[in-house]
Write an enzyme that holds these catalytic residues in place. Structure first.
Site, PDB file in Angstrom:
ATOM      1  N   THR A  78      23.718  -1.019  27.199  1.00 49.99           N
ATOM      2  CA  THR A  78      23.663  -2.345  27.820  1.00 49.99           C
ATOM      3  C   THR A  78      25.094  -2.816  28.013  1.00 49.99           C
ATOM      4  O   THR A  78      26.005  -2.369  27.308  1.00 49.99           O
ATOM      5  CB  THR A  78      22.898  -3.357  26.953  1.00 49.99           C
ATOM      6  OG1 THR A  78      23.437  -3.325  25.618  1.00 49.99           O
ATOM      7  CG2 THR A  78      21.421  -3.028  26.890  1.00 49.99           C
ATOM      8  N   GLY A  79      25.310  -3.738  28.937  1.00 51.30           N
ATOM      9  CA  GLY A  79      26.673  -4.138  29.279  1.00 51.30           C
ATOM     10  C   GLY A  79      27.051  -5.519  28.775  1.00 51.30           C
ATOM     11  O   GLY A  79      26.207  -6.328  28.398  1.00 51.30           O
ATOM     12  N   TYR A 105      27.666   5.980  34.662  1.00 46.22           N
ATOM     13  CA  TYR A 105      27.373   5.659  36.055  1.00 46.22           C
ATOM     14  C   TYR A 105      28.302   6.531  36.888  1.00 46.22           C
ATOM     15  O   TYR A 105      29.534   6.450  36.757  1.00 46.22           O
ATOM     16  CB  TYR A 105      27.643   4.187  36.350  1.00 46.22           C
ATOM     17  CG  TYR A 105      26.618   3.228  35.798  1.00 46.22           C
ATOM     18  CD1 TYR A 105      25.322   3.215  36.298  1.00 46.22           C
ATOM     19  CD2 TYR A 105      26.953   2.325  34.801  1.00 46.22           C
ATOM     20  CE1 TYR A 105      24.377   2.326  35.816  1.00 46.22           C
ATOM     21  CE2 TYR A 105      26.017   1.426  34.303  1.00 46.22           C
ATOM     22  CZ  TYR A 105      24.735   1.431  34.811  1.00 46.22           C
ATOM     23  OH  TYR A 105      23.804   0.548  34.330  1.00 46.22           O
ATOM     24  N   THR A 131      22.797   7.848  34.354  1.00 48.07           N
ATOM     25  CA  THR A 131      21.841   6.857  34.843  1.00 48.07           C
ATOM     26  C   THR A 131      21.606   7.064  36.335  1.00 48.07           C
ATOM     27  O   THR A 131      22.553   7.109  37.122  1.00 48.07           O
ATOM     28  CB  THR A 131      22.346   5.430  34.559  1.00 48.07           C
ATOM     29  OG1 THR A 131      22.341   5.234  33.142  1.00 48.07           O
ATOM     30  CG2 THR A 131      21.446   4.384  35.200  1.00 48.07           C
ATOM     31  N   ASP A 133      19.090   5.269  38.322  1.00 50.76           N
ATOM     32  CA  ASP A 133      18.354   4.248  39.077  1.00 50.76           C
ATOM     33  C   ASP A 133      19.223   3.108  39.586  1.00 50.76           C
ATOM     34  O   ASP A 133      18.716   2.032  39.894  1.00 50.76           O
ATOM     35  CB  ASP A 133      17.208   3.692  38.229  1.00 50.76           C
ATOM     36  CG  ASP A 133      17.676   3.044  36.933  1.00 50.76           C
ATOM     37  OD1 ASP A 133      18.899   2.934  36.723  1.00 50.76           O
ATOM     38  OD2 ASP A 133      16.806   2.650  36.122  1.00 50.76           O
ATOM     39  N   ARG A 140      19.045  -9.363  41.378  1.00 51.90           N
ATOM     40  CA  ARG A 140      18.912 -10.185  40.171  1.00 51.90           C
ATOM     41  C   ARG A 140      19.206 -11.640  40.518  1.00 51.90           C
ATOM     42  O   ARG A 140      20.354 -12.081  40.542  1.00 51.90           O
ATOM     43  CB  ARG A 140      19.847  -9.648  39.086  1.00 51.90           C
ATOM     44  CG  ARG A 140      19.570  -8.178  38.792  1.00 51.90           C
ATOM     45  CD  ARG A 140      20.568  -7.546  37.855  1.00 51.90           C
ATOM     46  NE  ARG A 140      20.419  -6.090  37.846  1.00 51.90           N
ATOM     47  CZ  ARG A 140      21.201  -5.271  37.162  1.00 51.90           C
ATOM     48  NH1 ARG A 140      22.189  -5.747  36.424  1.00 51.90           N
ATOM     49  NH2 ARG A 140      21.001  -3.961  37.212  1.00 51.90           N
ATOM     50  N   HIS A 221      15.125   0.406  33.745  1.00 49.34           N
ATOM     51  CA  HIS A 221      16.324  -0.429  33.612  1.00 49.34           C
ATOM     52  C   HIS A 221      15.962  -1.837  33.113  1.00 49.34           C
ATOM     53  O   HIS A 221      16.573  -2.832  33.501  1.00 49.34           O
ATOM     54  CB  HIS A 221      17.075  -0.521  34.946  1.00 49.34           C
ATOM     55  CG  HIS A 221      18.561  -0.504  34.812  1.00 49.34           C
ATOM     56  ND1 HIS A 221      19.311   0.610  35.069  1.00 49.34           N
ATOM     57  CD2 HIS A 221      19.450  -1.459  34.446  1.00 49.34           C
ATOM     58  CE1 HIS A 221      20.592   0.343  34.882  1.00 49.34           C
ATOM     59  NE2 HIS A 221      20.698  -0.914  34.492  1.00 49.34           N
ATOM     60  N   ARG A 224      15.281  -4.505  35.711  1.00 54.91           N
ATOM     61  CA  ARG A 224      16.423  -5.167  36.348  1.00 54.91           C
ATOM     62  C   ARG A 224      16.825  -4.515  37.671  1.00 54.91           C
ATOM     63  O   ARG A 224      17.753  -4.990  38.324  1.00 54.91           O
ATOM     64  CB  ARG A 224      17.621  -5.145  35.393  1.00 54.91           C
ATOM     65  CG  ARG A 224      17.406  -5.947  34.134  1.00 54.91           C
ATOM     66  CD  ARG A 224      18.411  -5.597  33.050  1.00 54.91           C
ATOM     67  NE  ARG A 224      19.772  -5.979  33.387  1.00 54.91           N
ATOM     68  CZ  ARG A 224      20.270  -7.216  33.231  1.00 54.91           C
ATOM     69  NH1 ARG A 224      19.505  -8.185  32.778  1.00 54.91           N
ATOM     70  NH2 ARG A 224      21.524  -7.481  33.539  1.00 54.91           N
ATOM     71  N   GLY A 254      10.677  -2.660  26.807  1.00 59.05           N
ATOM     72  CA  GLY A 254       9.522  -3.370  26.288  1.00 59.05           C
ATOM     73  C   GLY A 254       9.211  -3.185  24.820  1.00 59.05           C
ATOM     74  O   GLY A 254       8.269  -3.790  24.313  1.00 59.05           O
ATOM     75  N   ARG A 256       9.167  -3.967  21.160  1.00 60.39           N
ATOM     76  CA  ARG A 256       9.452  -5.170  20.373  1.00 60.39           C
ATOM     77  C   ARG A 256       8.935  -5.101  18.943  1.00 60.39           C
ATOM     78  O   ARG A 256       9.296  -5.947  18.125  1.00 60.39           O
ATOM     79  CB  ARG A 256       8.838  -6.406  21.064  1.00 60.39           C
ATOM     80  CG  ARG A 256       9.383  -6.691  22.470  1.00 60.39           C
ATOM     81  CD  ARG A 256      10.832  -7.121  22.439  1.00 60.39           C
ATOM     82  NE  ARG A 256      11.347  -7.425  23.762  1.00 60.39           N
ATOM     83  CZ  ARG A 256      11.981  -6.557  24.555  1.00 60.39           C
ATOM     84  NH1 ARG A 256      12.173  -5.312  24.141  1.00 60.39           N
ATOM     85  NH2 ARG A 256      12.427  -6.924  25.744  1.00 60.39           N
ATOM     86  N   GLY A 275      17.085  -2.170  24.046  1.00 62.78           N
ATOM     87  CA  GLY A 275      18.094  -2.826  24.874  1.00 62.78           C
ATOM     88  C   GLY A 275      18.335  -4.273  24.499  1.00 62.78           C
ATOM     89  O   GLY A 275      19.181  -4.584  23.673  1.00 62.78           O
TER      90      GLY A 275
END
Length: 326
Positions: A78-79, A105, A131, A133, A140, A221, A224, A254, A256, A275
């Site tokens: 994650t960024g 990337y 990555t 995609d 966004r 992603h 996103r 997803g 959790r 993420g």
């Protein structure tokens, strides 16, 4: 305040962060249908526990790419961690123990890719994650409304000088022409296992096997990029069936709860990648928050294993789950 589950961390993190930062972390593409379905799809799966098994000892250890890890729970790339904590990625990196994989990337300049890969290989990274995609950035809307593209900056990887920064998504460009035949070039310059992140279909899974990569991360992603694609857990079964055990398959998107981890493994994932919850932990307590998030999920997974009669990860299988008819 006692934070006892990942959604507690989410709620607490939201109180700590500015609206634009919350939107950046939580936002999805377009109507955020896939972002929300990533979570909802797990809840459509029901567990089929087995009882009267000795679960006095439950072992969460497993292996990925031949290396042992303490639980099938890893951190997804994650960024912009510095948006939520001053030390950013440095604190996140200190929190987990274990393997380091490098996410790439692909840059149009092949030599820059080569320099980066050789550098991380020399630093002891164990795999190269490419990555797939993001040939272009997803739509966004929250970031556009908040003008986040203009306000965020990235440190230039080519320069050691502090303060040398470039605008978000006017940064080092991502290749729009990457295709399957290019994978052979990456295989020629590194001995690291190559993992492809972002595959959602059996057709691409079969091509991944054909091109001799070592793994797939089933991922959209975090919802996103392209909205209205399959939730990651819904795409997992198709991908696992397509590879026929020839390469390892992982999942992000997803997750959790410990039940979610169990469901992903039951449907064929070797491990999951986390993420947004990592960023929630970081926002709440820095390095210690990341550790807490990982520990909570691992403990929940341990409980899920015990309550379904699984004494080891090897005992988790497809018979443990069924898809709800609701």
């Amino acid at each position: 305040m006692s934070l006892v589950c990942l959604t507690d961390f989410q709620a607490h993190a939201r109180e700590q962060l500015s609206k634009s930062t919350r939107d950046f972390i939580e936002g999805g593409a377009d109507d955020s249908i896939t972002r929300d379905d990533n979570i909802a799809a797990f809840k459509r799966i029901r567990l089929r526990p087995r009882y009267l098994r000795d679960v006095s000892e439950v072992d969460t250890r497993t292996t990925i790419q031949g290396e042992e890890i303490s639980a099938p729970i890893c951190i997804a790339p994650t960024g912009f961690h510095c948006l939520v904590w001053p030390d950013g990625e440095m604190s996140t990196a200190r929190a987990p123990e274990g393997l380091r994989w490098f996410q790439l990337y692909v840059h149009p300049d092949l030599q820059l890719n080569k320099q980066l890969i050789q550098r991380v290989e020399s630093l002891g990274f164990k795999a190269l994650v490419i990555t797939l995609d993001t040939p272009v950035c997803g739509n966004r809307r929250h970031d556009i409304r908040n003008q986040l593209r203009r306000n965020l900056t990235l440190t230039d990887l080519q320069s050691p000088k502090k303060g040398n920064a470039i605008p978000y998504f006017q940064m080092t460009p991502i290749s729009t022409s990457l295709c399957w035949n290019d994978l052979s070039w990456f295989q020629s310059i590194t001995r690291l296992p190559i993992i492809l992140k972002g595959i959602l279909t059996k057709e691409d899974a079969e091509l991944a096997v054909k091109h001799n990569v070592q793994g797939i991360i089933v991922s959209n992603h975090g919802g996103r990029q392209l909205d209205e694609v399959l939730a990651s857990i819904d795409a997992l079964t198709e991908v696992v069936a397509a590879v026929k055990g020839k390469i390892e398959v992982y999942l992000d998107g997803g997750v959790r709860t410990g039940n979610d981890v169990l469901k992903a493994l039951a449907l064929g994932a070797k491990c999951i990648f986390l993420g947004r919850p990592i960023l929630w932990g970081l926002a709440c307590k820095g390095e210690h928050g990341v550790k807490e998030v990982l520990n909570i999920l691992t403990n929940e997974f341990h409980t899920s294993m015990a309550l379904t009669g699984c004494r080891s990860v090897a005992e988790i299988n497809r018979n443990l789950v069924q898809f709800s008819r609701l």
